[in-house]
Motif scaffolding. Sequence first.
Motif, short mmCIF file in Angstrom:
data_model
loop_
_atom_site.label_atom_id
_atom_site.label_comp_id
_atom_site.label_asym_id
_atom_site.label_seq_id
_atom_site.Cartn_x
_atom_site.Cartn_y
_atom_site.Cartn_z
N ALA A 184 0.75 -1.16 -0.10
CA ALA A 184 0.01 -0.10 -0.02
C ALA A 184 0.88 1.16 0.17
N CYS A 185 2.02 1.27 0.71
CA CYS A 185 2.99 2.38 0.67
C CYS A 185 3.35 2.74 -0.68
N GLU A 186 3.93 1.54 -1.30
CA GLU A 186 4.10 1.69 -2.81
C GLU A 186 3.27 2.38 -3.62
N ALA A 187 2.25 1.80 -3.51
CA ALA A 187 1.01 2.41 -4.24
C ALA A 187 0.66 3.88 -4.08
N MET A 188 1.00 4.12 -2.73
CA MET A 188 0.62 5.68 -2.28
C MET A 188 1.72 6.57 -2.47
N ASP A 189 2.95 6.03 -2.83
CA ASP A 189 4.33 6.90 -2.90
C ASP A 189 4.69 7.35 -1.42
N ILE A 190 4.49 6.14 -0.48
CA ILE A 190 4.89 6.58 0.90
C ILE A 190 6.19 5.82 0.88
N PRO A 191 7.30 6.55 1.31
CA PRO A 191 8.62 6.09 1.32
C PRO A 191 8.95 5.10 2.38
N ALA A 192 8.38 4.25 2.74
CA ALA A 192 8.42 3.33 3.97
C ALA A 192 9.72 2.73 3.77
N ASP A 193 10.62 2.70 4.75
CA ASP A 193 11.72 2.03 4.81
C ASP A 193 11.94 0.85 5.65
N THR A 194 12.61 0.97 6.80
CA THR A 194 13.00 -0.30 7.60
C THR A 194 11.77 -0.28 8.66
N THR A 195 11.22 -1.45 9.12
CA THR A 195 10.39 -1.80 10.09
C THR A 195 11.33 -2.54 11.18
N ILE A 196 10.97 -2.22 12.56
CA ILE A 196 11.44 -2.98 13.71
C ILE A 196 10.44 -3.18 14.61
N SER A 197 10.24 -4.27 15.48
CA SER A 197 9.62 -4.27 16.44
C SER A 197 10.14 -3.37 17.63
N GLU A 198 9.29 -2.94 18.49
CA GLU A 198 9.69 -1.85 19.38
C GLU A 198 9.57 -2.57 20.98
N ALA A 199 9.72 -1.64 21.86
CA ALA A 199 9.88 -2.01 23.42
C ALA A 199 8.44 -2.46 24.17
N GLY A 200 7.05 -2.25 23.31
CA GLY A 200 6.05 -2.48 23.68
C GLY A 200 5.46 -3.78 23.01
N PRO A 201 4.62 -4.65 23.92
CA PRO A 201 4.11 -5.97 22.98
C PRO A 201 3.11 -5.46 22.09
N GLY A 202 3.51 -5.81 20.69
CA GLY A 202 2.43 -5.43 19.50
C GLY A 202 2.88 -3.78 19.03
N GLN A 203 4.14 -3.52 19.38
CA GLN A 203 4.56 -2.05 19.22
C GLN A 203 5.59 -2.20 18.08
N PHE A 204 5.35 -1.15 16.91
CA PHE A 204 6.56 -1.49 15.90
C PHE A 204 6.77 -0.11 15.39
N GLU A 205 7.94 0.07 14.57
CA GLU A 205 8.27 1.51 14.30
C GLU A 205 8.54 1.19 12.56
N ILE A 206 7.99 2.15 11.89
CA ILE A 206 8.71 2.23 10.37
C ILE A 206 9.09 3.52 10.27
N ASN A 207 10.30 3.35 9.58
CA ASN A 207 10.87 4.87 9.10
C ASN A 207 10.47 5.23 7.83
N LEU A 208 10.02 6.53 7.52
CA LEU A 208 9.91 7.24 6.17
C LEU A 208 11.24 7.78 5.80
N MET A 209 11.68 7.74 4.67
CA MET A 209 12.88 8.06 4.14
C MET A 209 12.83 9.86 4.09
N HIS A 210 14.44 10.12 4.19
CA HIS A 210 14.43 11.63 4.00
C HIS A 210 14.19 12.05 2.67
N GLN A 211 13.35 13.20 2.70
CA GLN A 211 13.21 13.76 1.31
C GLN A 211 13.43 15.34 1.45
N SER A 212 13.56 16.09 0.29
CA SER A 212 13.82 17.40 0.27
C SER A 212 12.51 17.94 0.01
N ASP A 213 11.31 17.57 0.30
CA ASP A 213 10.25 18.39 -0.11
C ASP A 213 9.38 18.17 1.44
#
Length: 445
Positions: A184-213
């Motif tokens: 879905a991110c690809e279809a919406m042109d959202i630059p989703a990069d790395t996903t990690i599981s975080e410190a809480g149960p069921g918690q995640f983080e996804i980084n959106l890439m740097h951009q000059s806009d």
Amino acid sequence: MTDDYLLEHPEVRSIRVAAADLNGQPRGKRIPRRYADKAITEGTRFPFSVLNLDIWGEDIDDSPLVFAAGDPDGILKPTERGFVPMPWIDAPTALLPIWMFHEDGRPFAGDPRQALARVVERYTARGLTPVVATEMEFYLIDDRGKELRVPPSPRSGKRRHQAEILALRQLDAWDAFFTALYDACEAMDIPADTTISEAGPGQFEINLMHQSDALKAADDAWFFKLLVSGLARRHGFAASFMAKPYPEYSGNGLHTHFSILDAEGRNIFDDGTPQGSAALRHAVAGCLAAMPGSMLILAPHATSYDRLVPGAHAPTGIAWAYENRTTALRIPSGSPAARRIEHRVAGGDINPYLLITAILGAALNGIEDAAEPPPPITGNAYQQALPQLPDSWAAAVDAFATSPEIARIFAPELITNFLATKRQELHYMAGLGPEEQTELYLDIV
């Protein structure tokens, strides 16, 4: 071109036109495909006051935008982003992001996206371009019972309540959801990069890439929140960016990284050293000075302050440091060419447009003033005598109202409207208990 999207996607059956209000909520209309041309070429109309509703979607009492003015319409035109698909909707649907103008073509100063455009114009006038990235934290939650719980793993059927920081097992367990999310991110042109599981149960983080806009970076963060929440419901659970849905577990942050390019495309924070340039120090000083006044944007809701407690991976003191995650501002290590500032205060429940405006505006204040920050700290910021961030919603409202830094960043109309919104919410929220507040905020923010 905006018109071309519908020609290229004959499967689209309806469109949504939507703008972000001051709480980051999408406000707009559903339009049949056959009538899309009018929204594209002429824009659509709804009242200025719609971008200044409270968290319940109610008018602000005594707002100058409502009865005093006759509740007039603004004109909402497509942003430069154009159509994006809405993969969380069953029928093929496209979202047309819009922003608000007056009848004579002037931008509506109470529109949060227009606020960011205003700050970007300040950078452009100085021959500068901010480069922005965001880190998006959220929880996957089973909210079908009286108490919030971790959803059962699609793989094992078990509920794992322990923290699993950077656990591949967690990512693998939820692979079907994340595969759909990345598609879905690809279809919406959202630059989703790395996903990690975080410190809480069921918690995640996804980084959106740097951009000059910066406007696209804010769009992407806004779209991402809508997408994650909507797609999770399609998979049978909730996703929440609420600052702290579980009292006993880590909260959701939204860290923002930024650097600034000059007219030749050089990073002005880079002077070839690990310490960074004078411009970096000036930007740090501006961000630190604006931090108390910015708190209402960085922590905009009643439950936002549950996250901001010592020792909980969220800053409480106003300080900066190199490679130190206990401070409000962190300067990451790495190549000097990638020298940047990480702003670590905001929760996941923010409005991305206001957040990025506040951060970039504060940094530019410091650069314009050639301000110098205090020395960077070392060690655990929680154990040091530092100036403290406002620790309550009411204190943040007062700080926002009187901040000279905020007055330099935001138009007076937006400041007035945002204060009225938060004061109304503060008043009515006092009548709700913790469970009612959680039920309100879980999906909305």
